[in-house]
Scaffold this active site. Structure first.
Site, short mmCIF file in Angstrom:
data_model
loop_
_atom_site.label_atom_id
_atom_site.label_comp_id
_atom_site.label_asym_id
_atom_site.label_seq_id
_atom_site.Cartn_x
_atom_site.Cartn_y
_atom_site.Cartn_z
N ASP A 127 0.84 -1.21 0.00
CA ASP A 127 0.00 0.00 0.00
C ASP A 127 0.87 1.26 0.00
OD1 ASP A 127 -2.29 1.54 0.15
OD2 ASP A 127 -3.12 0.48 1.87
N ASP A 179 -10.74 1.95 -3.11
CA ASP A 179 -11.31 1.68 -1.79
C ASP A 179 -12.83 1.71 -1.84
OD1 ASP A 179 -9.03 1.24 -0.37
OD2 ASP A 179 -8.85 3.27 0.41
C1 GLA Z 1 -5.72 1.87 2.26
C2 GLA Z 1 -6.09 0.71 1.36
C3 GLA Z 1 -7.13 -0.15 2.03
C4 GLA Z 1 -6.60 -0.66 3.36
C5 GLA Z 1 -6.17 0.51 4.23
C6 GLA Z 1 -5.45 0.04 5.47
O1 GLA Z 1 -6.78 2.75 2.39
O2 GLA Z 1 -6.54 1.18 0.13
O3 GLA Z 1 -7.47 -1.24 1.20
O4 GLA Z 1 -5.53 -1.53 3.12
O5 GLA Z 1 -5.29 1.40 3.53
O6 GLA Z 1 -5.01 1.08 6.25
#
Ligand code: GLA
Length: 744
Positions: A478, A548
């Protein structure tokens, strides 16, 4: 595929069964672009296309006797100081401040195959799959050598370009810009398409007619970004998904970029693509070199679907070296939306157990397993397990999960640090930012300075301690904030102009080292959802978290836009809980599954909270995906049928390469009362083939609708009754069909 070299007229013609790309060396040695588009026969008159005119105010730039201004001439790689006042592709600044340079043809090389770039992700091809041309130009005053590289693929309407400069001189110069590609068209009757958005609504399709002047998309955020993808297309007014001309351009890079179109007063259209010249100044010392990322140029005369097919085939077969590039992707359960930071080992094991019961293949432990990471204020950067939460460690947990018959995957965010972490306390100098100014944070986190080798080494050492000891099959990498104050502590002014690109080189370096050390691991890239969804990272991570925003209806737009460039297998798509976390919207579980099938499929919720009826749907969804995954992710051609941006509804189909099988989906937005039947027209089928069409409701048994010829399904369409959609839940209802050729 062939590269013609017309030595007497200085013309180069790259040609395959679909396209021609033609340019020439002008008198004086600069390169003139002549044509790019649908294939034309090779002939000996291309040089007559040369246009050179003097007009008032046009500077006379090249030396006697071949005086000319390049204002009106399509230029293959424009520089400052030639009378071409439009956006240049290269900028060289001398220590005396002069920006004037003059690159003239020196020699060229043609060879089979394709070279890969030294420092950046790039496409690969065998000697049978592609041919390449390198044209070397020289600035004799400074002894600079500029190489323009072109690769034409045999079976695809694709030309890949890049540029490289070497300073063979004695004078250090500053490289102000080096674009990957610049392409001039002698016309401006185009519309531009780009993919823009923000967090939660990545890669929305935008289309508008070109106007005189500059238009385009860019990122100055240190990542390719959610706001604009490094892609644009030029299409004709009449171009649709299935017909008309489309030129697509995509940069194989994950950092700051410029994708710009400039239309001149003389209707010349220049497409510029490369690292953004803003915040870029490379110290090109005597003896050193610099290479640009690659730019992919696609031509289609069969509409936007044709353009996408070329991108998809290229990215499925010619960029990722991962063993996963051409493997079916595991069906996973990710705990993030189910638990966020609030979990214990017991809870994780219970979630994994249920995942295993329903037939999933991989459990992914997301954020919160390390350091003192109980919320987003602390722990980032401390890549060692939190034993309070996970007493068996990642090692023990991963093995317990494997014992359930699942593979185990882990979330990391290696480029970031919270100030409340051991890493920051021992290395406050590791973060990006100007120490004399406020160091801004986003989600309480700071960016680690990946332009420094010691920082990359330090993160690498921490990660391999975890990866070496646990049973890890998948990693979600990420990256949750942009670079707001690009400044590398302890480095001089020159380094700062290089910082943004050096940061990306550091990211690629860590990816390179981890993917080499763990070739069996499936890497998935992620950046606050889909903020770094690009072809650069695709080399290392064959799939990426698309957004997301897991709401099924929002995903119709996000996945539709993403599919313009990137293959279905790259798009991670998960079924999440309702009401949806991002929108509070209710959508049927069946629609959530139907949308997620067109991607790297998984779940992102606590399955233990579902009813028995819902679990039975989940089991059927997983069975369905296992049966059709190879067709959807690997073998099939993906066609967009109905645009959610234009119609509010989505239609799409994946057709097997032999046209004997297909999976197609209709998703409606808002329901219509008292409406008439829909005729859902398909694409990509064999017109003469008789297909048995089956409807999959996931609540009842599969239902054979009937048998139809391909031409019937493509011209007349499948009839969908409004009442059926109402019965399926009305708003956001969907219908999934499979097609199978009847045996004659
Ligand atoms: C980001 C990612 C999510 C998740 C969060 C965790 O927003 O896109 O899928 O992994 O971080 O903190």
């Amino acid at each position: 595929m062939f590269i013609y070299e017309h030595r007497d007229t200085g013309v180069f013609h790259l040609q395959n069964a679909f396209i021609s790309y033609i340019f020439k060396v002008m008198d004086g040695g600069a390169l003139e672009h002549l044509y790019y588009g649908k294939r034309v026969h090779d002939c000996d008159i291309f040089h007559l296309l040369h246009e050179e005119k003097m007009r008032s105010c046009g500077a006379v730039c090249l030396e006697e006797p071949s005086i000319q201004s390049l204002e009106f001439t399509p230029n293959e790689f424009p520089v400052y100081g030639t009378g071409d006042f439009k956006t240049p592709a290269i900028g060289i600044k001398r220590s005396n401040g002069s920006l004037v340079s003059s690159f003239v043809y020196d020699h060229h090389v043609v060879y089979d195959g394709k070279k890969e770039l030294e420092s950046l992700p790039s496409l690969y091809a065998t000697e049978d799959e592609a041919m390449s041309l390198e044209v070397v130009l020289k600035d004799s005053l400074l002894n600079l050598e500029l190489t323009l590289s072109y690769t034409i693929f045999k079976d695809l309407p694709v030309v890949v370009r890049s540029s490289r400069i070497v300073n063979h001189g004695v004078e250090d110069v500053c490289l102000d810009r080096l674009l990957s590609s610049s392409l001039d068209f002698k016309e401006s009757a185009f519309e531009m398409i780009d993919l823009v958005g923000a967090w939660g609504r990545e890669r929305y399709v935008e289309r508008f007619p070109l106007r005189t002047g500059i238009q385009g998309v860019q990122s100055l955020r240190g990542a390719s970004s959610a706001e604009a993808n490094p892609f644009m297309a030029l299409v004709r007014k009449e171009t649709t998904e299935s017909q008309g001309e489309a030129y697509g351009f995509n940069l194989v890079y994950s950092g700051n970029f410029l994708a710009q179109v400039e239309v001149s007063s003389f209707a010349l259209t220049r497409v510029s693509l490369g690292i953004h010249p803003e915040m870029f100044a490379w110290d090109l010392k005597a003896g050193s070199s610099f290479e640009s990322p690659e730019a992919v140029c696609v031509y289609s005369d069969c509409g936007l679907n044709g353009m996408s097919h070329a991108f998809h085939a290229l990215y499925k077969g010619h960029i990722s070296r991962s063993v996963w590039a051409n493997r079916e992707r595991p069906i996973l359960l990710n705990n993030w939306e189910g638990t966020e930071f609030d979990f214990t080992e017991e809870k994780i094991l219970a979630m994994a157990k249920k995942a295993s019961d329903v037939g999933a293949e991989l459990f992914v432990l997301d954020d919160g397993w390390f350091g003192v990471r109980n919320n987003d204020r602390a722990g980032l950067g401390d890549w060692f397990v939190n034993y309070d939460k996970l007493p068996s460690g990642i090692d023990g947990l991963s093995k317990k999960i494997e014992a359930m018959g699942l593979k185990f995957g882990l979330w990391i965010e290696p480029e970031m640090v919270n100030k409340d972490s051991d890493l920051y306390r021992s290395h406050p100098d590791y973060i990006v930012g100007d120490p004399e100014r406020f160091e801004s944070h986003s989600r309480h986190q700071h960016v680690l300075d990946f332009s420094k080798k010691e920082v990359v080494d330090c993160v690498y050492e921490m990660l391999i301690k975890v990866f070496d000891t646990a049973a890890i099959s998948y990693v979600k990498w990420d990256m949750n904030r942009y670079i707001t104050e690009p400044y590398s502590k302890g480095h001089d002014g020159k380094w700062q102009g290089e910082f943004m690109h050096r940061y990306m080189l550091g990211v690629y370096e860590l990816y390179e080292r981890l993917t080499k050390r763990y070739p069996h691991i499936l890497f998935e890239s992620c950046a606050s959802g889909g903020a770094r969804f690009d072809a650069g990272l695709l080399k290392y991570a064959p799939q990426a978290w698309t957004s997301d925003d897991t709401d099924a209806y929002e995903r119709t737009k996000i996945q539709y836009g993403t599919s313009l460039v990137y293959p279905v297998s790259m798009m991670s798509a998960h079924v999440s809980a309702v009401p949806n976390h991002q929108l509070n919207r209710m959508t049927p579980l069946v629609t959530r599954g139907n949308m997620a099938f067109f991607g790297a499929f998984g779940y992102e919720l606590d399955l233990n909270l579902l009813s028995e009826e819902e679990i039975s749907i989940v089991k059927k969804q997983i069975q369905f995906m296992k049966q059709y995954r190879s067709l959807i992710q690997l073998d099939g051609k993906f066609y967009r049928l109905l645009s959610p941006f234009e119609t509010g509804n989505l239609g799409q189909i994946v057709v097997s390469s032999d046209q004997k099988e297909a999976v197609c989906l209709y998703v409606q937005g808002l329901n219509t009362v008292n409406g008439s039947w829909l005729r859902f027209k398909l694409d990509g089928l064999d017109a003469d083939c008789l297909y048995k069409v089956t409807y999959h409701s996931f609540t009842k048994d599969e239902e054979v609708i009937g048998s139809f010829y391909g031409d019937y399904l493509m011209r007349i369409g499948l009839v969908i009754e409004r009442d059926d959609l109402t019965a399926l839940g009305g708003d956001f209802a969907s219908m999934l069909f499979t097609l199978k050729a009847e045996v004659a």
